[in-house]
Motif scaffolding. Structure first.
Motif, PDB file in Angstrom:
ATOM      1  N   ILE A  80       0.915  -0.977   0.029  1.00 10.21           N
ATOM      2  CA  ILE A  80       0.092   0.097  -0.153  1.00 10.21           C
ATOM      3  C   ILE A  80       0.809   1.325   0.044  1.00 10.21           C
ATOM      4  O   ILE A  80       1.698   1.512   0.780  1.00 10.21           O
ATOM      5  CB  ILE A  80      -0.883  -0.078   1.324  1.00 10.21           C
ATOM      6  N   LYS A  81       0.577   2.025  -1.009  1.00  8.45           N
ATOM      7  CA  LYS A  81       1.198   3.317  -0.949  1.00  8.45           C
ATOM      8  C   LYS A  81       0.455   4.509  -0.844  1.00  8.45           C
ATOM      9  O   LYS A  81      -0.394   4.851  -1.618  1.00  8.45           O
ATOM     10  CB  LYS A  81       2.025   3.432  -2.319  1.00  8.45           C
ATOM     11  N   CYS A  82       0.937   5.630  -0.024  1.00  7.38           N
ATOM     12  CA  CYS A  82       0.318   6.626   0.019  1.00  7.38           C
ATOM     13  C   CYS A  82       1.503   7.896  -0.180  1.00  7.38           C
ATOM     14  O   CYS A  82       2.048   8.418   0.720  1.00  7.38           O
ATOM     15  CB  CYS A  82      -0.309   7.038   1.622  1.00  7.38           C
ATOM     16  N   THR A  83       1.225   8.281  -1.268  1.00  3.15           N
ATOM     17  CA  THR A  83       2.065   9.298  -1.695  1.00  3.15           C
ATOM     18  C   THR A  83       1.542  10.667  -2.320  1.00  3.15           C
ATOM     19  O   THR A  83       2.194  11.485  -3.026  1.00  3.15           O
ATOM     20  CB  THR A  83       3.045   8.811  -2.796  1.00  3.15           C
ATOM     21  N   GLY A  84       0.059  10.971  -2.250  1.00  4.23           N
ATOM     22  CA  GLY A  84      -0.585  11.671  -2.630  1.00  4.23           C
ATOM     23  C   GLY A  84      -1.645  12.220  -2.096  1.00  4.23           C
ATOM     24  O   GLY A  84      -2.060  11.516  -0.927  1.00  4.23           O
ATOM     25  N   VAL A  85      -2.501  13.140  -2.449  1.00  2.00           N
ATOM     26  CA  VAL A  85      -3.483  13.834  -1.781  1.00  2.00           C
ATOM     27  C   VAL A  85      -4.747  13.905  -2.763  1.00  2.00           C
ATOM     28  O   VAL A  85      -4.457  14.147  -4.253  1.00  2.00           O
ATOM     29  CB  VAL A  85      -3.388  14.947  -0.926  1.00  2.00           C
ATOM     30  N   ALA A  86      -5.920  14.178  -2.346  1.00  2.00           N
ATOM     31  CA  ALA A  86      -7.141  14.515  -3.200  1.00  2.00           C
ATOM     32  C   ALA A  86      -7.992  15.528  -2.353  1.00  2.00           C
ATOM     33  O   ALA A  86      -7.952  15.401  -1.213  1.00  2.00           O
ATOM     34  CB  ALA A  86      -7.832  13.265  -3.566  1.00  2.00           C
ATOM     35  N   ILE A  87      -8.594  16.594  -3.312  1.00  2.75           N
ATOM     36  CA  ILE A  87      -9.042  17.826  -2.747  1.00  2.75           C
ATOM     37  C   ILE A  87     -10.342  18.061  -3.663  1.00  2.75           C
ATOM     38  O   ILE A  87     -10.201  18.120  -4.669  1.00  2.75           O
ATOM     39  CB  ILE A  87      -8.088  18.908  -2.624  1.00  2.75           C
ATOM     40  N   VAL A  88     -11.341  18.220  -2.783  1.00  4.60           N
ATOM     41  CA  VAL A  88     -12.511  18.378  -3.408  1.00  4.60           C
ATOM     42  C   VAL A  88     -13.058  19.966  -2.956  1.00  4.60           C
ATOM     43  O   VAL A  88     -12.990  20.137  -1.699  1.00  4.60           O
ATOM     44  CB  VAL A  88     -13.750  17.697  -2.887  1.00  4.60           C
ATOM     45  N   LEU A  89     -12.945  20.851  -3.799  1.00  2.00           N
ATOM     46  CA  LEU A  89     -13.410  22.114  -3.478  1.00  2.00           C
ATOM     47  C   LEU A  89     -14.809  22.393  -3.632  1.00  2.00           C
ATOM     48  O   LEU A  89     -15.486  21.961  -4.734  1.00  2.00           O
ATOM     49  CB  LEU A  89     -12.473  23.067  -4.413  1.00  2.00           C
ATOM     50  N   LEU A  90     -15.295  23.295  -2.658  1.00  2.00           N
ATOM     51  CA  LEU A  90     -16.800  23.628  -2.770  1.00  2.00           C
ATOM     52  C   LEU A  90     -16.531  25.008  -2.847  1.00  2.00           C
ATOM     53  O   LEU A  90     -16.121  25.934  -2.278  1.00  2.00           O
ATOM     54  CB  LEU A  90     -17.363  23.174  -1.414  1.00  2.00           C
ATOM     55  N   LYS A  91     -17.680  25.689  -3.569  1.00  2.00           N
ATOM     56  CA  LYS A  91     -18.240  27.335  -3.662  1.00  2.00           C
ATOM     57  C   LYS A  91     -19.527  27.396  -3.678  1.00  2.00           C
ATOM     58  O   LYS A  91     -20.341  26.621  -4.398  1.00  2.00           O
ATOM     59  CB  LYS A  91     -17.580  27.626  -5.156  1.00  2.00           C
ATOM     60  N   LYS A  92     -20.089  28.306  -2.630  1.00  2.00           N
ATOM     61  CA  LYS A  92     -21.358  28.472  -2.899  1.00  2.00           C
ATOM     62  C   LYS A  92     -21.614  29.588  -3.989  1.00  2.00           C
ATOM     63  O   LYS A  92     -21.038  30.708  -3.927  1.00  2.00           O
ATOM     64  CB  LYS A  92     -21.715  29.417  -1.394  1.00  2.00           C
ATOM     65  N   ILE A  93     -22.534  29.262  -4.769  1.00  2.00           N
ATOM     66  CA  ILE A  93     -22.730  29.780  -5.941  1.00  2.00           C
ATOM     67  C   ILE A  93     -24.399  30.077  -6.136  1.00  2.00           C
ATOM     68  O   ILE A  93     -25.098  28.818  -6.116  1.00  2.00           O
ATOM     69  CB  ILE A  93     -22.350  29.237  -7.388  1.00  2.00           C
ATOM     70  N   GLU A  94     -24.893  31.206  -6.037  1.00  2.00           N
ATOM     71  CA  GLU A  94     -26.599  31.279  -5.906  1.00  2.00           C
ATOM     72  C   GLU A  94     -26.896  30.356  -4.849  1.00  2.00           C
ATOM     73  O   GLU A  94     -28.049  29.834  -5.233  1.00  2.00           O
ATOM     74  CB  GLU A  94     -27.168  31.026  -7.267  1.00  2.00           C
ATOM     75  N   ASN A  95     -26.558  30.424  -3.562  1.00  2.00           N
ATOM     76  CA  ASN A  95     -27.103  29.779  -2.713  1.00  2.00           C
ATOM     77  C   ASN A  95     -27.086  28.194  -2.483  1.00  2.00           C
ATOM     78  O   ASN A  95     -27.742  27.642  -1.906  1.00  2.00           O
ATOM     79  CB  ASN A  95     -28.413  30.110  -2.156  1.00  2.00           C
ATOM     80  N   GLU A  96     -26.293  27.742  -3.694  1.00  2.00           N
ATOM     81  CA  GLU A  96     -25.863  26.281  -3.511  1.00  2.00           C
ATOM     82  C   GLU A  96     -24.465  25.968  -3.661  1.00  2.00           C
ATOM     83  O   GLU A  96     -23.888  26.561  -4.274  1.00  2.00           O
ATOM     84  CB  GLU A  96     -26.712  25.758  -4.819  1.00  2.00           C
ATOM     85  N   TYR A  97     -24.159  24.868  -3.022  1.00  2.00           N
ATOM     86  CA  TYR A  97     -22.779  24.457  -2.894  1.00  2.00           C
ATOM     87  C   TYR A  97     -22.651  23.911  -4.274  1.00  2.00           C
ATOM     88  O   TYR A  97     -23.372  22.895  -4.635  1.00  2.00           O
ATOM     89  CB  TYR A  97     -22.395  23.590  -1.894  1.00  2.00           C
ATOM     90  N   LYS A  98     -21.329  24.153  -5.019  1.00  2.00           N
ATOM     91  CA  LYS A  98     -20.988  23.563  -5.986  1.00  2.00           C
ATOM     92  C   LYS A  98     -19.730  22.975  -6.123  1.00  2.00           C
ATOM     93  O   LYS A  98     -18.693  23.300  -5.178  1.00  2.00           O
ATOM     94  CB  LYS A  98     -20.676  24.642  -7.418  1.00  2.00           C
ATOM     95  N   VAL A  99     -19.274  22.074  -6.842  1.00  2.00           N
ATOM     96  CA  VAL A  99     -18.029  21.299  -6.666  1.00  2.00           C
ATOM     97  C   VAL A  99     -17.205  21.561  -7.745  1.00  2.00           C
ATOM     98  O   VAL A  99     -17.800  21.488  -9.100  1.00  2.00           O
ATOM     99  CB  VAL A  99     -18.451  19.875  -6.939  1.00  2.00           C
TER     100      VAL A  99
END
Length: 158
Positions: free
Chosen positions: A10-29
């Motif tokens: 098992i190798k853990c050499t990286g990361v993952a990131i999910v960005l959220l932004k509120k646009i017109e009162n709804e979170y977008k990905v």
């Protein structure tokens, strides 16, 4: 049978990131379309390697800046991991998943790794991601970071 067994490292050499932004009162990905030989033309969230001496969360902050130009992120750990088995190299790659809230006025400036980006509803993002398991990560993030206020113990002070 000798009782000796082979192993799949098992190798853990990286990361993952999910960005959220509120646009017109709804979170977008934020989804990005890859434009390199690795995962070319695949829509996914942000990912990248951990550099020497970095904590995983520090890599997440750096990757967000490198891939999107976004510098202000309210960062949380999700307690989820991305995982992929590589049959060619015979190892399991795992990466901790982070979620970042982005202020509405922050704009995306892509680097060479991506050709396009889209801010999508969770339903649209779940339908668009190509990598197995990305949909499950997005479902969990929607449940724990959008439908509910995230727990403060998951917040990363950066």
């Amino acid at each position: 049978m000798s009782g000796d067994y082979g192993e799949v490292p098992i190798k853990c050499t990286g990361v993952a990131i999910v960005l959220l932004k509120k646009i017109e009162n709804e979170y977008k990905v934020l989804l990005l379309k890859r434009s390199t030989t690795v995962l070319n033309n695949v829509w996914c969230y942000i990912g990248g390697g951990i550099e020497e001496g970095e904590m995983a969360w520090e890599s997440a902050v750096r990757e967000v800046k490198e891939e999107t130009g976004i510098t202000k992120v309210l960062l949380y750990t999700t307690n989820k991991i991305d995982q992929i088995y590589s049959p060619k190299e015979n190892y399991i790659y795992v990466a901790p998943v982070f979620v970042g809230y982005v202020e509405e006025q922050q704009e995306v400036t892509l680097n060479y790794e991506h050709s396009e980006y889209k801010w999508l509803s969770f339903k649209e993002a779940i339908a668009m991601v190509s990598l197995l398991g990305n949909d499950e990560v997005l479902i969990s993030i929607e449940k724990h970071f959008v439908m509910r206020n995230p727990s403060e113990y998951l917040r990363i002070e950066n």
